[in-house]
Design a protein around this motif. Structure first.
Motif, PDB file in Angstrom:
ATOM      1  N   ARG A  72      28.172  83.254  51.132  1.00  0.00           N
ATOM      2  CA  ARG A  72      26.947  83.202  51.949  1.00  0.00           C
ATOM      3  C   ARG A  72      25.821  83.959  51.244  1.00  0.00           C
ATOM      4  NH1 ARG A  72      26.840  79.414  55.709  1.00  0.00           N
ATOM      5  NH2 ARG A  72      25.335  80.628  56.930  1.00  0.00           N
ATOM      6  N   THR A  73      25.756  83.819  49.926  1.00  0.00           N
ATOM      7  CA  THR A  73      24.733  84.492  49.134  1.00  0.00           C
ATOM      8  C   THR A  73      24.078  83.493  48.180  1.00  0.00           C
ATOM      9  OG1 THR A  73      25.938  86.588  49.198  1.00  0.00           O
ATOM     10  CG2 THR A  73      24.253  86.365  47.508  1.00  0.00           C
ATOM     11  N   ILE A  74      22.755  83.561  48.093  1.00  0.00           N
ATOM     12  CA  ILE A  74      21.978  82.754  47.163  1.00  0.00           C
ATOM     13  C   ILE A  74      21.445  83.674  46.069  1.00  0.00           C
ATOM     14  CG2 ILE A  74      19.822  81.454  46.881  1.00  0.00           C
ATOM     15  CD1 ILE A  74      20.232  80.408  49.728  1.00  0.00           C
ATOM     16  N   GLY A  75      21.490  83.231  44.837  1.00  0.00           N
ATOM     17  CA  GLY A  75      20.953  84.002  43.730  1.00  0.00           C
ATOM     18  C   GLY A  75      19.556  83.529  43.353  1.00  0.00           C
ATOM     19  N   ILE A  76      18.694  84.459  42.925  1.00  0.00           N
ATOM     20  CA  ILE A  76      17.360  84.135  42.431  1.00  0.00           C
ATOM     21  C   ILE A  76      17.198  84.746  41.045  1.00  0.00           C
ATOM     22  CG2 ILE A  76      14.868  84.259  42.828  1.00  0.00           C
ATOM     23  CD1 ILE A  76      15.415  84.837  45.746  1.00  0.00           C
ATOM     24  N   ALA A 100      18.223  81.217  57.227  1.00  0.00           N
ATOM     25  CA  ALA A 100      19.321  80.249  57.128  1.00  0.00           C
ATOM     26  C   ALA A 100      20.690  80.929  57.179  1.00  0.00           C
ATOM     27  CB  ALA A 100      19.193  79.445  55.839  1.00  0.00           C
ATOM     28  N   GLY A 101      20.703  82.257  57.349  1.00  0.00           N
ATOM     29  CA  GLY A 101      21.969  82.971  57.448  1.00  0.00           C
ATOM     30  C   GLY A 101      22.579  83.345  56.118  1.00  0.00           C
ATOM     31  N   TYR A 102      21.768  83.400  55.069  1.00  0.00           N
ATOM     32  CA  TYR A 102      22.251  83.739  53.728  1.00  0.00           C
ATOM     33  C   TYR A 102      21.618  85.035  53.239  1.00  0.00           C
ATOM     34  CZ  TYR A 102      24.762  79.406  52.734  1.00  0.00           C
ATOM     35  OH  TYR A 102      25.679  78.374  52.736  1.00  0.00           O
ATOM     36  N   ALA A 103      22.370  85.783  52.453  1.00  0.00           N
ATOM     37  CA  ALA A 103      21.824  86.936  51.749  1.00  0.00           C
ATOM     38  C   ALA A 103      21.275  86.466  50.410  1.00  0.00           C
ATOM     39  CB  ALA A 103      22.911  87.986  51.534  1.00  0.00           C
ATOM     40  N   VAL A 104      20.464  87.321  49.770  1.00  0.00           N
ATOM     41  CA  VAL A 104      19.873  86.994  48.482  1.00  0.00           C
ATOM     42  C   VAL A 104      20.227  88.070  47.472  1.00  0.00           C
ATOM     43  CG1 VAL A 104      17.699  86.833  47.210  1.00  0.00           C
ATOM     44  CG2 VAL A 104      17.949  85.631  49.361  1.00  0.00           C
ATOM     45  N   SER A 105      20.633  87.641  46.291  1.00  0.00           N
ATOM     46  CA  SER A 105      20.868  88.552  45.174  1.00  0.00           C
ATOM     47  C   SER A 105      19.940  88.142  44.050  1.00  0.00           C
ATOM     48  CB  SER A 105      22.332  88.480  44.711  1.00  0.00           C
ATOM     49  OG  SER A 105      22.555  89.362  43.619  1.00  0.00           O
ATOM     50  N   ALA A 106      19.131  89.080  43.562  1.00  0.00           N
ATOM     51  CA  ALA A 106      18.158  88.770  42.515  1.00  0.00           C
ATOM     52  C   ALA A 106      18.629  89.301  41.174  1.00  0.00           C
ATOM     53  CB  ALA A 106      16.796  89.361  42.860  1.00  0.00           C
TER      54      ALA A 106
END
Length: 343
Positions: A72-76, A100-106
């Motif tokens: 449940r994580t999106i990368g940027i 959207a219920g997702y975490a973000v990792s940059a």
């Protein structure tokens, strides 16, 4: 390779592409093997796990991937910069992902070199992100980048792409057309342009939109000046433009460069907009408080971010899906930095 470079290479933790090379498979197969994909043959999975063991590739993380499924994580992937527009992009993507219920990792890249971008993507892959958004241009695509985009659903938001990425972007040519036509409609005989760096497709598209608008009006474009997105480069170009008597209108490829252009004009005794009209691009928060307030073309960062995340989530749900490239329309914001051409 020097001894220092050898030590640095040895100290660098192995990535997914390293595992793929040792196992003799693609990065996509590594990803599938570690996620328990049913289409991976057992002997192939065994080779991948052996490579993981041999390289010491995030063994605990790999085991966690096997047992946990989705992160449940999106990368940027971002360029290391203090640009306000890049910060706005990041904030928009983080908000859209949270909604959207997702975490973000940059993961930041120190440059636009392909090897640096591949390294940033590999760091995200090691965190088991479900998808990646590339918020920087892909000037060249390495084999490793191609494999990573095949292994992990990937969206680009500047128009560049690999064979496996989906594209969500602002129509940058239209942004330039809006700015240039606005100045022509005010009666200016021509419009000068301070462009961004050519390695950014945004800058190239804005230059093309500026040029085509002038040519459609029967005007030969004046020489294009080059900037690097920084206010300092805008200032240096402003010192040049301010010494050209015929300059009455300038389209600048970013608000931050436009601030520098306006500062230079002030120092040279040029009045904005009585002597010279200036238009920027982005509509960052500071644009309204520039002196005078800056006419600019607003980039719809929130809308673009929502669309990028929505595309990515559809791509994650069905990696075989084909999504048409999506384009978001910019909007002209007229403020005090533009006026009718002087007589």
């Amino acid at each position: 390779m020097s001894s220092t470079e050898a030590r640095d290479a040895a100290a660098k933790p192995p990535g997914m592409t390293d595992v793929a090379r040792v196992a003799g498979v693609s990065a996509q197969t590594v990803s599938r093997a570690l996620s328990g994909h049913p289409n991976v043959q057992e002997k192939t999975r065994a080779r991948v796990l052996a490579a993981v063991e041999q390289l010491g590739y995030r063994k605990n993380k790999a085991a966690g991937i096997l047992s946990s499924g989705h992160s449940r994580t999106i990368g940027i992937v971002l360029l290391q910069t203090n640009s306000y527009s890049r910060i706005a992009v990041t904030a928009g993507l983080e908000q859209a992902a949270r909604d959207a219920g997702y975490a973000v990792s940059a993961a930041t890249s120190p440059s636009l070199e392909p090897v640096a971008i591949e390294d940033a993507m590999s760091r995200l892959a090691e965190q088991n992100v479900e998808g990646i958004i590339l918020a920087l241009p892909l000037i060249q695509v390495t084999r490793g980048i191609e494999e990573l985009t095949k292994a992990i659903p990937t969206i680009t938001i500047d128009g560049s792409r690999t064979s496996s990425t989906e594209v969500v972007a602002v129509d940058q040519s239209q942004a330039a057309k809006l700015a240039t036509q606005h100045l022509l409609d005010l009666g200016h005989e021509t419009v000068w342009h301070v462009s961004g760096p050519t390695e950014w497709l945004d800058a190239v598209s804005r230059s093309e939109g500026w040029r085509s608008t002038l040519e459609a009006a029967g005007i030969t474009p004046p020489p294009e000046l080059k900037g690097d997105w920084s206010p300092a480069s805008g200032y240096q170009n402003g010192l040049i433009l301010g010494r050209i008597p015929d300059v009455t209108a300038v389209f600048v490829s970013s608000d931050e460069m436009a601030f520098g252009v306006i500062r230079a004009f002030h120092e040279l005794g040029k009045r904005i907009p009585e002597d010279v009209s200036v238009v920027g691009v982005d509509d960052i928060a500071l644009a309204e408080y520039c002196s005078p307030s800056l006419t600019t073309v607003a980039q719809p960062f929130p809308e673009m971010s929502r669309l990028a995340v929505a595309h990515l989530l559809r791509y994650i749900a069905d990696p075989g899906t084909t999504l048409a490239p999506a384009s978001v329309e910019p909007r002209l914001i007229v403020r005090a930095s533009t006026a009718a051409a002087p007589h």
